[in-house]
Design a protein around this motif. Structure first.
Motif, PDB file in Angstrom:
ATOM      1  N   PHE A 502      -3.009   4.232  19.248  1.00  0.00           N
ATOM      2  CA  PHE A 502      -3.456   4.625  20.584  1.00  0.00           C
ATOM      3  C   PHE A 502      -3.308   6.132  20.799  1.00  0.00           C
ATOM      4  N   ARG A 503      -2.899   6.861  19.751  1.00  0.00           N
ATOM      5  CA  ARG A 503      -2.686   8.304  19.868  1.00  0.00           C
ATOM      6  C   ARG A 503      -3.686   9.083  19.021  1.00  0.00           C
ATOM      7  N   LEU A 504      -4.084  10.219  19.528  1.00  0.00           N
ATOM      8  CA  LEU A 504      -4.929  11.131  18.759  1.00  0.00           C
ATOM      9  C   LEU A 504      -4.154  11.704  17.578  1.00  0.00           C
ATOM     10  N   ASN A 505      -4.864  11.974  16.499  1.00  0.00           N
ATOM     11  CA  ASN A 505      -4.284  12.681  15.353  1.00  0.00           C
ATOM     12  C   ASN A 505      -3.007  12.033  14.834  1.00  0.00           C
ATOM     13  N   TYR A 506      -2.945  10.691  14.875  1.00  0.00           N
ATOM     14  CA  TYR A 506      -1.697  10.036  14.491  1.00  0.00           C
ATOM     15  C   TYR A 506      -1.559   9.894  12.978  1.00  0.00           C
ATOM     16  N   PHE A 507      -2.620   9.443  12.318  1.00  0.00           N
ATOM     17  CA  PHE A 507      -2.510   9.123  10.902  1.00  0.00           C
ATOM     18  C   PHE A 507      -2.573  10.377  10.033  1.00  0.00           C
ATOM     19  N   THR A 508      -1.817  10.335   8.940  1.00  0.00           N
ATOM     20  CA  THR A 508      -1.739  11.466   8.007  1.00  0.00           C
ATOM     21  C   THR A 508      -2.173  11.015   6.621  1.00  0.00           C
ATOM     22  N   ASP A 509      -2.282  11.977   5.722  1.00  0.00           N
ATOM     23  CA  ASP A 509      -2.605  11.640   4.336  1.00  0.00           C
ATOM     24  C   ASP A 509      -1.501  10.788   3.707  1.00  0.00           C
ATOM     25  N   GLU A 510      -0.274  10.995   4.183  1.00  0.00           N
ATOM     26  CA  GLU A 510       0.833  10.170   3.677  1.00  0.00           C
ATOM     27  C   GLU A 510       0.620   8.704   4.075  1.00  0.00           C
ATOM     28  N   HIS A 511       0.211   8.481   5.321  1.00  0.00           N
ATOM     29  CA  HIS A 511      -0.093   7.114   5.751  1.00  0.00           C
ATOM     30  C   HIS A 511      -1.186   6.516   4.874  1.00  0.00           C
ATOM     31  N   LYS A 512      -2.196   7.309   4.581  1.00  0.00           N
ATOM     32  CA  LYS A 512      -3.311   6.820   3.756  1.00  0.00           C
ATOM     33  C   LYS A 512      -2.819   6.425   2.367  1.00  0.00           C
ATOM     34  N   LYS A 513      -1.949   7.250   1.788  1.00  0.00           N
ATOM     35  CA  LYS A 513      -1.438   6.947   0.451  1.00  0.00           C
ATOM     36  C   LYS A 513      -0.591   5.678   0.458  1.00  0.00           C
ATOM     37  N   ILE A 514       0.208   5.502   1.511  1.00  0.00           N
ATOM     38  CA  ILE A 514       1.026   4.287   1.612  1.00  0.00           C
ATOM     39  C   ILE A 514       0.127   3.061   1.672  1.00  0.00           C
ATOM     40  N   LEU A 515      -0.935   3.128   2.485  1.00  0.00           N
ATOM     41  CA  LEU A 515      -1.857   2.000   2.599  1.00  0.00           C
ATOM     42  C   LEU A 515      -2.568   1.730   1.278  1.00  0.00           C
ATOM     43  N   ILE A 517      -1.350   2.295  -1.693  1.00  0.00           N
ATOM     44  CA  ILE A 517      -0.369   1.649  -2.569  1.00  0.00           C
ATOM     45  C   ILE A 517      -0.256   0.169  -2.227  1.00  0.00           C
ATOM     46  N   ILE A 518      -0.176  -0.141  -0.939  1.00  0.00           N
ATOM     47  CA  ILE A 518      -0.056  -1.537  -0.506  1.00  0.00           C
ATOM     48  C   ILE A 518      -1.304  -2.322  -0.899  1.00  0.00           C
ATOM     49  N   ALA A 519      -2.489  -1.734  -0.662  1.00  0.00           N
ATOM     50  CA  ALA A 519      -3.743  -2.413  -1.008  1.00  0.00           C
ATOM     51  C   ALA A 519      -3.814  -2.687  -2.504  1.00  0.00           C
ATOM     52  N   SER A 520      -3.345  -1.721  -3.306  1.00  0.00           N
ATOM     53  CA  SER A 520      -3.343  -1.906  -4.756  1.00  0.00           C
ATOM     54  C   SER A 520      -2.368  -2.996  -5.177  1.00  0.00           C
ATOM     55  N   LEU A 521      -1.196  -3.031  -4.522  1.00  0.00           N
ATOM     56  CA  LEU A 521      -0.189  -4.038  -4.866  1.00  0.00           C
ATOM     57  C   LEU A 521      -0.670  -5.454  -4.581  1.00  0.00           C
ATOM     58  N   ILE A 522      -1.383  -5.635  -3.472  1.00  0.00           N
ATOM     59  CA  ILE A 522      -1.710  -6.994  -3.039  1.00  0.00           C
ATOM     60  C   ILE A 522      -3.056  -7.484  -3.569  1.00  0.00           C
ATOM     61  N   SER A 523      -3.852  -6.608  -4.188  1.00  0.00           N
ATOM     62  CA  SER A 523      -5.231  -6.980  -4.529  1.00  0.00           C
ATOM     63  C   SER A 523      -5.284  -8.189  -5.465  1.00  0.00           C
ATOM     64  N   GLN A 524      -4.457  -8.192  -6.514  1.00  0.00           N
ATOM     65  CA  GLN A 524      -4.504  -9.302  -7.464  1.00  0.00           C
ATOM     66  C   GLN A 524      -4.046 -10.602  -6.806  1.00  0.00           C
ATOM     67  N   LYS A 525      -3.032 -10.502  -5.952  1.00  0.00           N
ATOM     68  CA  LYS A 525      -2.541 -11.694  -5.251  1.00  0.00           C
ATOM     69  C   LYS A 525      -3.612 -12.231  -4.308  1.00  0.00           C
ATOM     70  N   VAL A 526      -4.287 -11.335  -3.582  1.00  0.00           N
ATOM     71  CA  VAL A 526      -5.347 -11.762  -2.673  1.00  0.00           C
ATOM     72  C   VAL A 526      -6.452 -12.470  -3.461  1.00  0.00           C
ATOM     73  N   ASN A 527      -6.838 -11.877  -4.587  1.00  0.00           N
ATOM     74  CA  ASN A 527      -7.875 -12.486  -5.422  1.00  0.00           C
ATOM     75  C   ASN A 527      -7.430 -13.872  -5.910  1.00  0.00           C
ATOM     76  N   HIS A 528      -6.170 -13.957  -6.343  1.00  0.00           N
ATOM     77  CA  HIS A 528      -5.647 -15.237  -6.834  1.00  0.00           C
ATOM     78  C   HIS A 528      -5.650 -16.292  -5.727  1.00  0.00           C
ATOM     79  N   LEU A 529      -5.179 -15.906  -4.528  1.00  0.00           N
ATOM     80  CA  LEU A 529      -5.120 -16.870  -3.425  1.00  0.00           C
ATOM     81  C   LEU A 529      -6.518 -17.273  -2.973  1.00  0.00           C
ATOM     82  N   GLN A 530      -7.466 -16.329  -3.024  1.00  0.00           N
ATOM     83  CA  GLN A 530      -8.843 -16.683  -2.698  1.00  0.00           C
ATOM     84  C   GLN A 530      -9.387 -17.703  -3.688  1.00  0.00           C
ATOM     85  N   GLN A 531      -9.089 -17.482  -4.965  1.00  0.00           N
ATOM     86  CA  GLN A 531      -9.544 -18.430  -5.979  1.00  0.00           C
ATOM     87  C   GLN A 531      -8.894 -19.790  -5.785  1.00  0.00           C
ATOM     88  N   MET A 532      -7.604 -19.780  -5.430  1.00  0.00           N
ATOM     89  CA  MET A 532      -6.906 -21.043  -5.216  1.00  0.00           C
ATOM     90  C   MET A 532      -7.479 -21.782  -4.009  1.00  0.00           C
TER      91      MET A 532
END
Length: 944
Positions: A502-515, A517-532
């Motif tokens: 809800f704030r202007l200029n809130y997100f940073t490049d650090e936030h983007k990198k964290i996201l 990393i998280i997206a990369s970590l969960i991608s295989q699990k998401v694919n596996h659960l979708q297949q299941m």
């Protein structure tokens, strides 16, 4: 009432420690509804700030914006009184009511009566819950007060756990700020000690919203002192007042170089601003002049730091002397270097402290084998939103609908498909089409663009069209900043992880990198659960098909294989023997690796004409094996299953589909990928159209069946997998061997165990039972048989008609005849005339083409070869406009296959579907995929 609170408690128990906002929302909303109050507030103790902070107000989506706080004091307010005394306090039990207390918030909000309940954990108060009414009176009985107290007590542990996690993350950020302050202070000390004439140095930075102490101040319209060092310690204390400098008020020295823009915050007046020198600041007029005079500051050398592209102000480093002084070029360079170091410190990413803990918890979720896709996404999103500090967020799942990709968070009924954190802060989220500038303006969205480009998108002002390029879709008027990151697995976008602020200029490049990393970590699990989940859905459909029994049919065998004929009886007995033996082999896998290596992997070849039911028999075999495994292992055991159609691939793509590949093994191989033979380890793989497999893959498949060993494309490291391979084909493989298109050794390996499914013309005695079964199944599917009565009955003459008819399409053709008769028959009886009418209609449709099969097929293919048309103009469009039937399309495709003797990709090029560059050209690739989907999903040429 107590039952309502018990149900509420059950719901609250389902939340995790990352769900503080959801816990408070559900608690407050439930109490507000149950006791008909006008509002509910929740205050929680913040040990780091030493105060009670209002974390939730019903009907307010983000109360923290107003920073409603009450310091812990027994006398100032009714809230603090309840907290300090750890007791329920009601306004109507005190003379004068609310007015008897110092209650600024209650006065401003028009609250006339309130009941404050302490939230107590292990006998210590951790916060309060306030039930408010806008009129005077006594609104709760003693029994109700006891009910509410018991309810809060039952849920206090969950609140404490979530509060502590939330505050740990907040404290981590405070520690990071403190680290930066200390580092900046050390740089100022270094500068003052290096240059003799310097007496004081300071750093000014844009104030964060959390640190703003000025009423009405926006996110970045003020500056504050980050660090100050002076040779005289007392002077540093005087200079470092708690006052913050408001850029929009007064004539501060900082105003000379910085201005405030509502949508950008603090920016430079001059985009090329350099250092500023004031020979004597006492000759200037500015609000802090009295402070500067008190500590005898004279000359000022000010070094601003800012983003060269956007002009965003980062910091200003001020160097003061105690007497008039002109800095030498050497000294200026030295001071500028110190300022650059300060800039680096400010922009430096946070150290991984709490992030490591959260990422570690995410990794634990990855190993959880009992979670569902929905539960997994909910947990990931809750942890992410809490870590990032976002106000709300979503995980949208990419699904192809009618051949077009869409992002879905929830379906039309509001059932979640992806995940939504703090969902009450967003409107209902409709499906978002994936695309770029090709989409109409009203269909564009940041998430859709993120999925289209497979790249992160960070927008710090969603109302700035220049930033969004028209791609922002407003789902809440409160959202000002948005960050979206694609979830990618094996070069395929599975969905989008989105965070909103809800704030202007809130997100940073650090936030983007964290996201990322998280997206990369969960991608295989998401694919596996979708297949299941897809497997479970397939199993549900398969189970429904296998378990369907028509009460008028008594010839069911092996699931729901129907047959009175000798050929079917013999086939079923053979399958029973083979399945039992294969199950014994599979259940003993791992006990004797030497034996397995010597014997090779079990395989089965199913042959038969098109439409004879090869995949139907495979489904029954898989169901039988799965049933045996559940009996031997556990009732909920899910036997791994993978299916593929070999004709849909060619060359390296076939190899990759079966055995996997290493990143960079071929064009578009942007990530490592497991093949289906590895994914199905311990289970069953069904390879349809095995006769279309390419020579290179044949060699590897033979080696795999002999040893269980394979090598991924682009690797030389051997891999191992144990599967039961079932292959099917309608081709005569012996002829394929003679033509040099199929290896004889692979044929003998596959044909060690084989079944041939008899054609319908060879099992006419089974037609009555088959017809009765299909009619009942079709009636249940298309007419809702359970509600409208029993299915229609076939008369004796209708049965005779079906028994004596010739079937080119085998069981599939029989089913289609019954479907047409069912659709256009409103009575409870289907006669020979009904069947003949539908059958004759189909024969008329196909006769137009079949009257001169050689001439018309030849002419059509010659037109395409002469480039006077292509697949889209001569086949697809006529079919779409109902000028060409499905059977006609099949005939044309089969004729083309025979003529060109090529696989599906080669056929696509020959028919003008796409160019030979379709593997590297994204647009041509889309054409090929549409062609493949049309053949195998619309025309269904692969069904056996």
């Amino acid at each position: 009432m107590s039952q309502n609170l018990n149900d509420l408690t059950t719901r609250l128990k389902g939340f995790q420690k990352e769900n503080l906002s959801d816990i408070l929302h559900v608690m407050a909303g439930g109490l507000k509804t149950a006791f008909q109050c006008d509002s509910v507030r929740v205050y929680l103790e913040d040990l780091y700030e030493g105060m009670l902070i209002c974390h939730y107000v019903s009907n307010e989506s983000h109360p923290d914006r107003h920073r409603i706080t009450k310091y812990i004091s027994p006398k100032e307010s009714i809230t603090s009184k309840s907290f300090y005394e750890n007791a329920v306090v009601t306004s109507w039990s005190h003379p004068g009511g609310v007015a008897n207390f110092r209650n600024p918030y209650e006065t401003l909000s028009g609250i006339q009566a309130t009941a404050v309940f302490p939230i107590t954990y292990q006998m210590r108060p951790i916060g309060t819950i306030n039930l408010d009414w806008n009129k005077e009176g006594e609104f709760l009985t003693q029994a109700q007060i006891e009910q509410i107290s018991a309810f809060i007590s039952d849920n206090s542990a969950g609140v404490e756990r979530a509060k502590r996690f939330h505050q740990n993350i907040s404290f981590s950020k405070y520690l990071d700020t403190a680290r930066k302050k200390e580092s900046a202070w050390m740089m100022m000390r270094s500068a003052v000690n290096l240059i003799e004439k310097l007496t004081l140095a300071s750093v000014l930075v844009p104030a964060t919203e959390q640190n703003s102490q000025m009423r009405g101040a926006k996110t970045a319209d003020i500056v504050e002192i980050l660090a100050v060092y002076s040779k005289n310690i007392e002077h540093a204390d005087i200079y470092n007042t708690r006052d913050q400098i408001h850029v929009l008020e007064g004539r501060h020295l900082i105003n000379r170089i910085v201005k405030y823009k509502e949508k950008k915050g603090l920016v430079m007046n001059d985009p090329n601003q350099g250092s500023v020198y004031h020979a004597n600041v006492m000759e200037e007029q500015f609000p802090r002049k009295e402070i500067v005079s008190e500590i005898n500051l004279v000359s000022l050398y000010q070094v601003p730091k800012y983003d060269k592209k956007t002009g965003r102000f980062i910091c200003a480093v001020n160097y003061y002397t105690g007497e008039p002084y002109e800095f030498t070029p050497f000294e200026k360079n030295l001071l500028q270097e110190h300022a650059s170091m300060v800039e680096t410190i400010i922009l430096e990413e946070s150290p991984t402290h709490i992030e490591i803990q959260v990422l570690s918890e995410i990794e634990e979720l990855l190993s959880d084998t009992n979670t569902s896709l929905q539960g997994f996404l909910d947990s990931i999103l809750a942890k992410t939103s809490e870590l990032i500090g976002a106000d709300c967020g979503t995980i949208a799942i990419l699904q192809v609908v009618d051949g077009k990709p869409w992002l879905l968070v929830e379906d039309e009924e509001g059932n979640l498909i992806g995940a939504k954190s703090r969902g009450w802060k967003k409107n209902k989220i409709l499906p978002l089409p994936v695309g770029g500038n090709d989409l109409p303006s009203d269909q564009k969205s940041m998430n859709g663009y993120c999925a289209h480009t497979a790249r992160p998108v960070l927008v710090n002002d969603v109302n700035n069209h220049k930033h969004t390029q028209g791609f922002y879709k407003n789902l809440s008027p409160d959202i000002r900043s948005e960050l979206a990151v694609p979830i990618i697995y094996q070069n395929q976008v599975l969905g989008v992880l989105n965070q909103d602020s809800f704030r202007l200029n809130y997100f940073t490049d650090e936030h983007k990198k964290i996201l990322q990393i998280i997206a990369s970590l969960i991608s295989q699990k998401v694919n596996h659960l979708q297949q299941m989940e897809a497997l479970r859905k397939d199993m549900t459909v398969l189970k429904r098909e296998i378990e369907y029994r028509d009460p008028n049919v008594s010839s069911y065998y092996l699931g729901n294989v129907i047959g009175r004929s000798k050929k079917i009886h013999t086939l079923v007995k053979q399958i029973d023997v083979v399945v039992d033996s294969i199950c014994n082999r599979m259940l003993n896998w791992g006990r004797s690796p030497q034996t397995e290596a010597f014997m090779g992997l079990p395989s089965l070849l199913i042959t038969g004409e098109t439409g004879a039911g090869k995949e139907f028999f495979f489904n029954n075999i898989y169901s039988r094996v799965s049933e045996t495994f559940r009996k031997k292992k556990r009732p909920d055991f899910e036997l791994p299953l993978r299916k593929t159609n070999i004709a849909a691939y060619s060359g390296e793509l076939t190899y990759s589909e079966l055995f996997g590949h290493k990143k960079g093994a071929f064009t578009s191989a942007d990530s490592n990928r497991q093949g289906i033979l590895e994914e199905a380890n311990g289970g069953i793989v069904f390879l349809d159209e095995i006769g279309d497999i390419d020579p290179k893959t044949q060699v590897q498949l033979l080696r795999f069946l002999d040893t269980g060993v394979f090598v991924r494309l682009g690797e030389n490291q051997p891999c191992y997998s144990r599967i039961f391979l079932i292959a099917a084909t309608n081709k005569n493989l012996l002829r394929e061997i003679e033509a040099g298109r199929f290896r004889e050794d692979l044929f003998h390996r596959l044909n060690a165990l084989s079944f041939r499914i008899p054609s319908l013309n060879d099992r006419r005695e089974d037609i009555p039972d088959l017809a009765t079964h299909f009619l009942g199944r079709l009636y249940t599917t298309y007419k809702g048989g359970d509600q409208t009565g029993p299915p229609p009955v076939l008369t004796a003459d209708a049965m005779e008609y079906l028994k004596h008819r010739s079937y080119r399409g085998n069981v599939r053709e029989l089913k289609n005849i019954l479907l047409r008769a069912l659709m256009f028959n409103k009575s409870g009886v289907i006669t020979r005339d009904h069947l003949a009418a539908g059958d004759q209609e189909n024969m008329v449709e196909t006769a137009t083409f079949d009257a001169a099969p050689v001439g018309q097929v030849t002419n059509l293919l010659e037109e395409i070869e002469a480039e006077r048309g292509n697949f889209w103009t001569h086949i697809y469009e006529p079919f779409k406009t109902k000028q060409m039937t499905r059977d006609t399309v099949k005939t044309v495709i089969e004729a083309a296959k025979t003529k060109y003797q090529t696989n599906l990709p080669g056929l696509a090029v020959k028919l003008g579907v796409c160019t030979a560059r379709f593997r590297t050209d994204s647009e041509e690739s889309k054409k090929f995929m549409s062609f493949k989907n049309f053949l195998y999903k619309t025309v269904k040429i692969s069904t056996n």
